[in-house]
Design a protein around this motif. Structure first.
Motif, PDB file in Angstrom:
ATOM      1  N   GLY A  24      -5.493  11.364 -12.177  1.00 10.43           N
ATOM      2  CA  GLY A  24      -6.221  10.275 -12.815  1.00 10.43           C
ATOM      3  C   GLY A  24      -5.722  10.034 -14.237  1.00 10.43           C
ATOM      4  N   VAL A  25      -6.029   8.875 -14.791  1.00 10.53           N
ATOM      5  CA  VAL A  25      -5.581   8.561 -16.149  1.00 10.53           C
ATOM      6  C   VAL A  25      -6.222   9.484 -17.184  1.00 10.53           C
ATOM      7  CG1 VAL A  25      -4.933   6.164 -15.705  1.00 10.53           C
ATOM      8  CG2 VAL A  25      -7.278   6.707 -16.348  1.00 10.53           C
ATOM      9  N   ASN A  26      -7.367  10.094 -16.849  1.00  9.86           N
ATOM     10  CA  ASN A  26      -8.029  11.045 -17.752  1.00  9.86           C
ATOM     11  C   ASN A  26      -7.888  12.484 -17.281  1.00  9.86           C
ATOM     12  OD1 ASN A  26      -8.996   9.080 -19.564  1.00  9.86           O
ATOM     13  ND2 ASN A  26     -10.654   8.580 -18.166  1.00  9.86           N
ATOM     14  N   GLY A  27      -6.943  12.741 -16.379  1.00  9.05           N
ATOM     15  CA  GLY A  27      -6.725  14.086 -15.868  1.00  9.05           C
ATOM     16  C   GLY A  27      -6.879  14.144 -14.365  1.00  9.05           C
ATOM     17  N   GLU A  28      -6.404  15.238 -13.787  1.00  7.82           N
ATOM     18  CA  GLU A  28      -6.443  15.405 -12.334  1.00  7.82           C
ATOM     19  C   GLU A  28      -7.876  15.639 -11.860  1.00  7.82           C
ATOM     20  OE1 GLU A  28      -3.461  17.689  -9.677  1.00  7.82           O
ATOM     21  OE2 GLU A  28      -5.062  19.124 -10.124  1.00  7.82           O
ATOM     22  N   PHE A  29      -8.208  15.058 -10.702  1.00  6.96           N
ATOM     23  CA  PHE A  29      -9.492  15.334 -10.078  1.00  6.96           C
ATOM     24  C   PHE A  29      -9.322  15.395  -8.574  1.00  6.96           C
ATOM     25  CE2 PHE A  29      -9.316  10.748 -10.558  1.00  6.96           C
ATOM     26  CZ  PHE A  29      -9.848  10.231  -9.383  1.00  6.96           C
ATOM     27  N   LEU A  41      -8.142   4.552 -11.755  1.00  9.93           N
ATOM     28  CA  LEU A  41      -6.709   4.321 -11.943  1.00  9.93           C
ATOM     29  C   LEU A  41      -5.989   5.659 -11.893  1.00  9.93           C
ATOM     30  CD1 LEU A  41      -6.781   1.740 -14.867  1.00  9.93           C
ATOM     31  CD2 LEU A  41      -6.335   1.295 -12.450  1.00  9.93           C
ATOM     32  N   LEU A  42      -4.757   5.635 -11.404  1.00  3.12           N
ATOM     33  CA  LEU A  42      -3.948   6.844 -11.307  1.00  3.12           C
ATOM     34  C   LEU A  42      -2.771   6.772 -12.267  1.00  3.12           C
ATOM     35  CD1 LEU A  42      -3.875   7.263  -7.424  1.00  3.12           C
ATOM     36  CD2 LEU A  42      -5.439   8.306  -9.082  1.00  3.12           C
ATOM     37  N   ALA A  43      -2.375   7.931 -12.765  1.00  5.85           N
ATOM     38  CA  ALA A  43      -1.243   8.050 -13.674  1.00  5.85           C
ATOM     39  C   ALA A  43      -0.069   8.681 -12.925  1.00  5.85           C
ATOM     40  CB  ALA A  43      -1.635   8.916 -14.867  1.00  5.85           C
ATOM     41  N   LEU A  71       2.699  17.324  -1.227  1.00  2.00           N
ATOM     42  CA  LEU A  71       2.767  16.585  -2.489  1.00  2.00           C
ATOM     43  C   LEU A  71       3.462  15.244  -2.299  1.00  2.00           C
ATOM     44  CD1 LEU A  71       4.031  19.466  -4.806  1.00  2.00           C
ATOM     45  CD2 LEU A  71       1.664  18.787  -4.397  1.00  2.00           C
ATOM     46  N   LEU A  72       2.918  14.223  -2.962  1.00  5.92           N
ATOM     47  CA  LEU A  72       3.550  12.911  -2.996  1.00  5.92           C
ATOM     48  C   LEU A  72       3.635  12.470  -4.450  1.00  5.92           C
ATOM     49  CD1 LEU A  72       4.609  10.276  -1.664  1.00  5.92           C
ATOM     50  CD2 LEU A  72       2.240   9.469  -1.713  1.00  5.92           C
ATOM     51  N   PRO A  73       4.853  12.391  -5.018  1.00  7.82           N
ATOM     52  CA  PRO A  73       4.976  11.931  -6.408  1.00  7.82           C
ATOM     53  C   PRO A  73       4.723  10.427  -6.506  1.00  7.82           C
ATOM     54  CG  PRO A  73       7.139  12.404  -5.480  1.00  7.82           C
ATOM     55  CD  PRO A  73       6.138  12.764  -4.435  1.00  7.82           C
ATOM     56  N   ILE A  74       3.945  10.030  -7.529  1.00  7.04           N
ATOM     57  CA  ILE A  74       3.679   8.605  -7.765  1.00  7.04           C
ATOM     58  C   ILE A  74       3.900   8.297  -9.238  1.00  7.04           C
ATOM     59  CG2 ILE A  74       2.024   8.414  -5.861  1.00  7.04           C
ATOM     60  CD1 ILE A  74      -0.217   8.374  -8.017  1.00  7.04           C
ATOM     61  N   ASN A  75       4.098   7.012  -9.539  1.00 13.69           N
ATOM     62  CA  ASN A  75       4.232   6.566 -10.929  1.00 13.69           C
ATOM     63  C   ASN A  75       2.913   6.034 -11.469  1.00 13.69           C
ATOM     64  OD1 ASN A  75       7.007   7.142 -11.311  1.00 13.69           O
ATOM     65  ND2 ASN A  75       7.510   5.368 -10.062  1.00 13.69           N
ATOM     66  N   SER A  76       2.134   5.411 -10.604  1.00 16.87           N
ATOM     67  CA  SER A  76       0.830   4.861 -10.983  1.00 16.87           C
ATOM     68  C   SER A  76       0.124   4.443  -9.697  1.00 16.87           C
ATOM     69  CB  SER A  76       0.997   3.657 -11.914  1.00 16.87           C
ATOM     70  OG  SER A  76       1.666   2.610 -11.230  1.00 16.87           O
ATOM     71  N   GLY A  77      -1.103   3.970  -9.857  1.00 14.40           N
ATOM     72  CA  GLY A  77      -1.816   3.506  -8.673  1.00 14.40           C
ATOM     73  C   GLY A  77      -3.311   3.398  -8.893  1.00 14.40           C
ATOM     74  N   THR A  78      -4.016   3.243  -7.781  1.00 10.87           N
ATOM     75  CA  THR A  78      -5.467   3.116  -7.763  1.00 10.87           C
ATOM     76  C   THR A  78      -5.985   3.915  -6.589  1.00 10.87           C
ATOM     77  OG1 THR A  78      -5.243   0.856  -8.594  1.00 10.87           O
ATOM     78  CG2 THR A  78      -7.372   1.448  -7.681  1.00 10.87           C
ATOM     79  N   ILE A  79      -7.177   4.481  -6.742  1.00 10.76           N
ATOM     80  CA  ILE A  79      -7.799   5.210  -5.644  1.00 10.76           C
ATOM     81  C   ILE A  79      -9.230   4.717  -5.469  1.00 10.76           C
ATOM     82  CG2 ILE A  79      -8.602   7.118  -7.094  1.00 10.76           C
ATOM     83  CD1 ILE A  79      -7.959   8.955  -4.663  1.00 10.76           C
ATOM     84  N   GLU A  80      -9.640   4.625  -4.211  1.00  5.20           N
ATOM     85  CA  GLU A  80     -11.024   4.284  -3.887  1.00  5.20           C
ATOM     86  C   GLU A  80     -11.532   5.282  -2.862  1.00  5.20           C
ATOM     87  OE1 GLU A  80     -13.808   0.650  -2.231  1.00  5.20           O
ATOM     88  OE2 GLU A  80     -11.713   0.725  -1.624  1.00  5.20           O
ATOM     89  N   MET A  81     -12.719   5.824  -3.096  1.00  2.00           N
ATOM     90  CA  MET A  81     -13.387   6.719  -2.146  1.00  2.00           C
ATOM     91  C   MET A  81     -14.723   6.079  -1.801  1.00  2.00           C
ATOM     92  SD  MET A  81     -13.575   9.746  -0.602  1.00  2.00           S
ATOM     93  CE  MET A  81     -14.747  10.964  -0.027  1.00  2.00           C
ATOM     94  N   LYS A  82     -14.954   5.846  -0.507  1.00  2.00           N
ATOM     95  CA  LYS A  82     -16.208   5.234  -0.069  1.00  2.00           C
ATOM     96  C   LYS A  82     -16.400   5.564   1.397  1.00  2.00           C
ATOM     97  CE  LYS A  82     -18.508   0.808   0.348  1.00  2.00           C
ATOM     98  NZ  LYS A  82     -18.344  -0.647   0.278  1.00  2.00           N
ATOM     99  N   ASP A  83     -17.608   5.976   1.760  1.00  2.00           N
ATOM    100  CA  ASP A  83     -17.947   6.281   3.159  1.00  2.00           C
ATOM    101  C   ASP A  83     -16.992   7.293   3.772  1.00  2.00           C
ATOM    102  OD1 ASP A  83     -20.112   4.510   3.024  1.00  2.00           O
ATOM    103  OD2 ASP A  83     -18.863   2.816   3.664  1.00  2.00           O
ATOM    104  N   ASN A  84     -16.636   8.313   2.997  1.00  2.00           N
ATOM    105  CA  ASN A  84     -15.768   9.404   3.444  1.00  2.00           C
ATOM    106  C   ASN A  84     -14.353   8.942   3.800  1.00  2.00           C
ATOM    107  OD1 ASN A  84     -16.000  12.219   3.401  1.00  2.00           O
ATOM    108  ND2 ASN A  84     -15.975  12.326   5.611  1.00  2.00           N
ATOM    109  N   LYS A  85     -13.930   7.843   3.212  1.00  2.00           N
ATOM    110  CA  LYS A  85     -12.564   7.329   3.389  1.00  2.00           C
ATOM    111  C   LYS A  85     -11.938   7.149   2.014  1.00  2.00           C
ATOM    112  CE  LYS A  85      -9.810   3.586   5.315  1.00  2.00           C
ATOM    113  NZ  LYS A  85      -9.810   2.319   6.058  1.00  2.00           N
TER     114      LYS A  85
END
Length: 91
Positions: A24-29, A41-43, A71-85
């Motif tokens: 995450g932009v504020n650290g790993e979670f 947002l992802l870093a 492991l999957l290296p990324i440069n940036s991105g977005t994550i959504e968690m909803k209804d166990n998905k």
């Protein structure tokens, strides 16, 4: 939980996993089953996937394995968690 990883080029993975940790932009979670809904947002960093994964041959080279964690290296991105998905939109 169900995980889907999408890039501009392709869907890299869709399937059940135990948990996922993201940069995450504020650290790993990390998210486990039935995590509260979240959008973030992802870093630059590694998406860490815990659990058995059956990867398609054409995308397998994008992933690596370290101590049983995929492991999957990324440069940036977005994550959504909803209804166990979990949906990771990665660049």
């Amino acid at each position: 939980m169900y995980l889907e990883i999408v890039t501009p080029e392709a869907v890299l993975f869709s399937g059940d996993v135990t948990s996922v940790a993201v940069p995450g932009v504020n650290g790993e979670f990390q998210m486990l089953d039935n995590h509260a809904p979240i959008v973030s947002l992802l870093a630059k960093g590694n998406v860490k996937i815990y659990g058995d994964m059956n990867l398609e041959e054409e995308v397998a080279e994008k992933f690596s394995n370290e101590n049983g964690v995929t492991l999957l290296p990324i440069n940036s991105g977005t994550i959504e968690m909803k209804d166990n998905k979990v949906i990771v939109l990665a660049d």
